[in-house]
Enzyme design. Sequence first.
Site, PDB file in Angstrom:
ATOM      1  N   CYS A   2       0.823  -1.109  -0.041  1.00 20.65           N
ATOM      2  CA  CYS A   2       0.079  -0.099   0.059  1.00 20.65           C
ATOM      3  C   CYS A   2       0.856   1.237   0.007  1.00 20.65           C
ATOM      4  CB  CYS A   2      -1.115   0.060   1.087  1.00 20.65           C
ATOM      5  SG  CYS A   2      -2.099  -1.255   1.344  1.00 20.65           S
ATOM      6  N   ARG A  27       4.069  -0.316  -4.554  1.00 19.79           N
ATOM      7  CA  ARG A  27       3.502  -0.961  -3.365  1.00 19.79           C
ATOM      8  C   ARG A  27       2.300  -1.602  -3.494  1.00 19.79           C
ATOM      9  NH1 ARG A  27       6.912   1.145   0.996  1.00 19.79           N
ATOM     10  NH2 ARG A  27       5.047   0.554   2.430  1.00 19.79           N
ATOM     11  N   TRP A  77      -2.703  -2.502  -1.857  1.00 17.69           N
ATOM     12  CA  TRP A  77      -2.665  -4.072  -2.031  1.00 17.69           C
ATOM     13  C   TRP A  77      -3.317  -4.638  -0.935  1.00 17.69           C
ATOM     14  CZ3 TRP A  77      -0.080  -7.883   1.102  1.00 17.69           C
ATOM     15  CH2 TRP A  77       0.374  -8.924   0.296  1.00 17.69           C
ATOM     16  N   ASN A 103      -2.354   1.803   5.572  1.00 17.53           N
ATOM     17  CA  ASN A 103      -1.265   0.797   5.160  1.00 17.53           C
ATOM     18  C   ASN A 103      -1.097   0.118   6.503  1.00 17.53           C
ATOM     19  OD1 ASN A 103       0.555  -0.962   4.301  1.00 17.53           O
ATOM     20  ND2 ASN A 103       2.198   0.617   4.251  1.00 17.53           N
ATOM     21  N   GLY A 104      -1.475  -1.418   6.285  1.00 13.13           N
ATOM     22  CA  GLY A 104      -1.503  -2.278   7.542  1.00 13.13           C
ATOM     23  C   GLY A 104      -2.389  -3.261   7.799  1.00 13.13           C
ATOM     24  N   GLU A 492      17.874 -17.671  -6.508  1.00 16.69           N
ATOM     25  CA  GLU A 492      17.550 -16.265  -6.745  1.00 16.69           C
ATOM     26  C   GLU A 492      16.960 -16.482  -8.253  1.00 16.69           C
ATOM     27  OE1 GLU A 492      16.832 -12.426  -6.587  1.00 16.69           O
ATOM     28  OE2 GLU A 492      16.616 -13.731  -5.344  1.00 16.69           O
ATOM     29  N   LYS A 496      13.229 -15.388  -9.273  1.00 16.73           N
ATOM     30  CA  LYS A 496      13.136 -14.077 -10.427  1.00 16.73           C
ATOM     31  C   LYS A 496      12.218 -14.556 -11.395  1.00 16.73           C
ATOM     32  CE  LYS A 496      14.921 -10.924  -8.622  1.00 16.73           C
ATOM     33  NZ  LYS A 496      14.423 -11.266  -7.291  1.00 16.73           N
ATOM     34  N   GLU A 499       8.399 -15.156 -10.125  1.00 13.75           N
ATOM     35  CA  GLU A 499       7.645 -14.034  -9.638  1.00 13.75           C
ATOM     36  C   GLU A 499       7.287 -13.015 -10.763  1.00 13.75           C
ATOM     37  OE1 GLU A 499       9.725 -11.367  -6.760  1.00 13.75           O
ATOM     38  OE2 GLU A 499      11.696 -11.847  -7.789  1.00 13.75           O
ATOM     39  N   HIS A 515      18.349 -37.554  -5.037  1.00 12.81           N
ATOM     40  CA  HIS A 515      17.275 -38.009  -4.057  1.00 12.81           C
ATOM     41  C   HIS A 515      15.786 -37.616  -4.222  1.00 12.81           C
ATOM     42  CE1 HIS A 515      20.588 -39.178  -1.719  1.00 12.81           C
ATOM     43  NE2 HIS A 515      21.329 -37.776  -1.973  1.00 12.81           N
ATOM     44  N   LYS A 621       6.228  -4.271  -3.321  1.00 13.69           N
ATOM     45  CA  LYS A 621       7.654  -4.218  -3.272  1.00 13.69           C
ATOM     46  C   LYS A 621       8.270  -4.151  -1.570  1.00 13.69           C
ATOM     47  CE  LYS A 621      12.014  -2.998  -4.401  1.00 13.69           C
ATOM     48  NZ  LYS A 621      12.706  -4.122  -5.199  1.00 13.69           N
TER      49      LYS A 621
END
Length: 626
Positions: A2, A27, A77, A103-104, A492, A496, A499, A515, A621
């Site tokens: 947010c 955000r 968000w 936000n929260g 990583e 990438k 996402e 395995h 983000k």
Amino acid sequence: MCGIVGYVGKKSVVPVIIDGLRRLEYRGYDSAGIAVAGNGDNGELQIRRAEGKLRNLEEVIRLKPLDGTYGIGHTRWATHGRPSEENAHPHRDCTGKIVVVHNGIVENYLSLKRKLIEEGHKFSTETDTEIIAHLVEKYLFNKSNGHQPTLEEAVRKTVKLLSGVFALVVISVEEPNKIVAARNGPPVVIGLGDGEYFVASDIPAILHHTRDIFFLQDGDLAVLTPAGVQLTDFDGKPVVREVQHITWDPIMAEKGGFKHFMLKEVYEQPRAVRETAMGRFSQESGQVFLDEMAITEEEFRTLTKINIAACGTSWHAALAGKFMIERLARIPVEVDYASEWRYRDPITSSKELTILITQSGETADTIAAQREAKLKGSKTLAICNVVGAMIAREAAGTVYTHAGPEIGVASTKAFTAQLTALFLIALYLGELRGVTSKEEARQYIDELIKLPGKLENLLTRDAEVEELAKQYSRSQDFLFLARGIHYPIALEGALKLKEISYIHAEGYPAGEMKHGPNALIDENLPVVIIATKDPSDSRSVMQYEKTMSNIKEVKARSGQVIAIAIDGDEEIKESVDHVLYVPQAPELLLPILEVVPLQLLAYHIAVRRGCDVDQPRNLAKSVTVE
């Protein structure tokens, strides 16, 4: 998650807020809204909201313009309540005179909502935020002994009832040209101008208007008017926060001719690595310097263990940092997801150091891990990209990464800057503890100095990666394999890809394939294998030989192999389908080079699939709630 922007001053408020929201859209982009007042309409609040990305709100405003001298905006968000115009912020109270952006998460909102309903309040959304507007209304219009509460007094009473984490901003037409902001968890930054003042979730939102800012700390409440900013705690006691002058060039937060922020930030990695390292070593003596430290050399020297806590990409940097520190300083290192660490009742003490890694410095899980470590006696050291962020303020020491603002949700330059910072910490500890000699340190520093040039060389090979992406952009699954310090880079690379392209991808230790995961390999599975080596390092050479055996295992099962290899390794071409080369470097610095072709591969595949590279679905983000 947010984004919040608020403005009071002489400018037309709508362009200021919309511009700020555009810079904060990373955000959250499930919905957006704006509320302004101060011009026309008898001073009434005017609200416009829209589901989806900010451009939808801009179209609503084009069709139904509004203007004012103060106001607040929000890009969401979703946490409580599905993405919709109805659930978009700002939210108003019953009277229509108060609006809130938030936000929260308000954890006790259901019990508060039930009580407000009993008192006659009517709700129109599914969100936890709406109860904040109703609580402010309750206290603002409740005279006691003839006293008319101010907006800030009503907000103070409200925040004391809220459980959870929140950053909230409130305006009311009852008190024109006033904005009240409060923080308990997610970041809030206040911008100072000439007769104009700003509030936002992050610095890029207001950087085009002012460079003088300060961060609210948890428990702070700010009142913004054209006359200035008054700062108190939630009890009304005055507090003072240090004003910082931000040196970021605002153009750094723009695309600079690149198609996407992510690509621009990939190309900024040589500068990010150079500036993170700059001024932190002596090339002549081989000595590393760590500033911003309230940790003594003796405390560093006598450490018995290091804990590292981080989330997402920063966790992958932490895993690579474990190899660096253990190799150069011979201190045992344990790496945890910050979101899990404090819940397992971790064992730590004053003889241990806890390192927290976060790009924003405001990641809720990482801050919680930091507080848990401090509670148990451990000193904490932060690796952070934002000066003055919460994690840095609460740490005994901070190593700032100088990557500049990172706008793309998928982290790139922040990751390589974090690896650089971890390498410097490892080298510092190694010298201090007598494990790494001055001569070894000088050699490592020489190699570190060469690294930005090698990164620039690597970026000239982008076209090779783009060509490869054409062949594999329709694949449904990917596997990334590596050994040792290269394994975190495989993780990583997989992150990438998943996402930003929405392709299922896994990173796996190459030695563990037999395995179980070998069962996944067939002619349709692309397997990316990091097969680099440092000829001067016997362990690295042995790892390379073992990795070559893994490549043969994959090829024997008809898998398609894309190898990351060192320049000049012609032999590997005979065993794989494709090779992406990186320059030679010492084993501990190779990860900074290896990740670049993986970032570019993910980027070009995502672009070919038509994905929103900078704003992938369901992600934000800065994750400022747990």
